[in-house]
Design an enzyme around this catalytic site. Sequence first.
Site, PDB file in Angstrom:
ATOM      1  N   GLU A  31       0.822  -1.213   0.000  1.00 47.28           N
ATOM      2  CA  GLU A  31       0.000   0.000   0.000  1.00 47.28           C
ATOM      3  C   GLU A  31       0.859   1.268   0.000  1.00 47.28           C
ATOM      4  OE1 GLU A  31      -2.968   0.339  -0.707  1.00 47.28           O
ATOM      5  OE2 GLU A  31      -3.751  -1.680  -0.495  1.00 47.28           O
ATOM      6  N   TYR A  59      -6.176   7.084   3.732  1.00 46.59           N
ATOM      7  CA  TYR A  59      -6.377   6.007   2.775  1.00 46.59           C
ATOM      8  C   TYR A  59      -5.727   4.715   3.257  1.00 46.59           C
ATOM      9  CZ  TYR A  59      -5.449   2.651  -0.739  1.00 46.59           C
ATOM     10  OH  TYR A  59      -5.348   1.449  -1.366  1.00 46.59           O
ATOM     11  N   ASP A  94      -9.376   5.966  -2.584  1.00 47.22           N
ATOM     12  CA  ASP A  94      -8.259   6.401  -3.421  1.00 47.22           C
ATOM     13  C   ASP A  94      -8.815   7.018  -4.697  1.00 47.22           C
ATOM     14  OD1 ASP A  94      -9.266   4.187  -4.734  1.00 47.22           O
ATOM     15  OD2 ASP A  94      -7.319   3.658  -5.565  1.00 47.22           O
TER      16      ASP A  94
END
Length: 372
Positions: free
Chosen positions: A56, A139, A157
């Site tokens: 991520e 996020y 996102d």
Amino acid sequence: MRDSVGAVARKQLPLRPAGPDTVAALLDWYDRERRDLPWRMRRGRRADPYKVWLSEIMLQQTTVKAVIPFYEKFLLRWPTVEALAAADLDDVLAAWAGLGYYSRARNLHKCAQVVVAEHGGRFPRTEAELGTLPGIGPYTAAAVAAIAFGEAATPVDGNIERVVSRLFAVRRPLPAAKREIKRLAESLTPQRRAGDFAQAMMDLGATVCSPKRPSCLVCPLQQDCHAHALGIEAQLPVKLARAERPVRFGTAFLALREDGHVLVRKRREAGLLGGMLEIPSTDWGDDWLQADLALVQQPVRADWWAVPGVVSHTFTHFRLELQLFRAIVPVDTSMTFWASPERCRWVPRHELSNAALPSVMKKAIAHALREH
DNA sequence: GACACGTGGAG
DNA sequence: TCTCCAAGTGT
């Protein structure tokens, strides 16, 4: 022909707001079409939090294609958060070189150290706690909580912004619409399979609900999509125009020592390319420096040759035009005052490919070393 | 909210 | 060539 018919027909269809049926259709699609990515476990298996987190961070503002080789390299070299925490920051930066947004690498390293020192090497399991860690924003906190720990969190996102804004025909421009989009995404988030839901939305945005020409014909949510019903899917989301990109100019020096070493300098820790290596250069200003003025800042006394041509590189917020000077110098050469000697070092030419050189510097060095 | 912060690929 | 943009965060 088919398009015009479809356009007429879909305008007459009464649309219900997206809801549980929409989510079910999306998850069915995901079960069929799910992409096989290195950090994903098989269906039904919970992924390793370290892998989810690492992927991520790398995926922030970065394409899957660009990330995969870096992800594989990092996982091979630092298989656990403990290994990464124990690593030398300069080694992490060197491994990150070429991926961009280098503060991510610093925060990655820092975050690993916090997880080891303060959490016993286990990532915190909640969105709220994850969000306090370095490099983890709203996020990423939601993404890791949902994907690694099954919390019903809602990451938003760029993909999800696009899918949601189309699904609900959100016409308010970004970034003002962020809160509204977040709320709408939360209204869809299922209690079960929240991680799959998030990944399905992102996969859909990446492959079907694309920015320019979305493939609505194969979209599992076509029947639920208000933008599609209105025929405005390609216009959403609305984004405010970006400011123009200025141009900056600089002169850089490639000093090649007779024993094949190249002079590099470590940039200061903060700011652009923070902590990365560069070849010494003048400040980057609004215009070219006259050659004689640029040469005042030469890092070593030498007979400098102006390399023909210019290296141009585009950063997020400005474009850089770099003029190169090259010189071959004896082994006993010493730095000048201008070069910040304490930050300089000679690196064997064959080691440059593994050094912490950002792409712009690799480009500049290649240009300066080319035969002319 | 606005801006700094990289890079490479797509259209 | 040039714009847009990709699983955003920190200040």
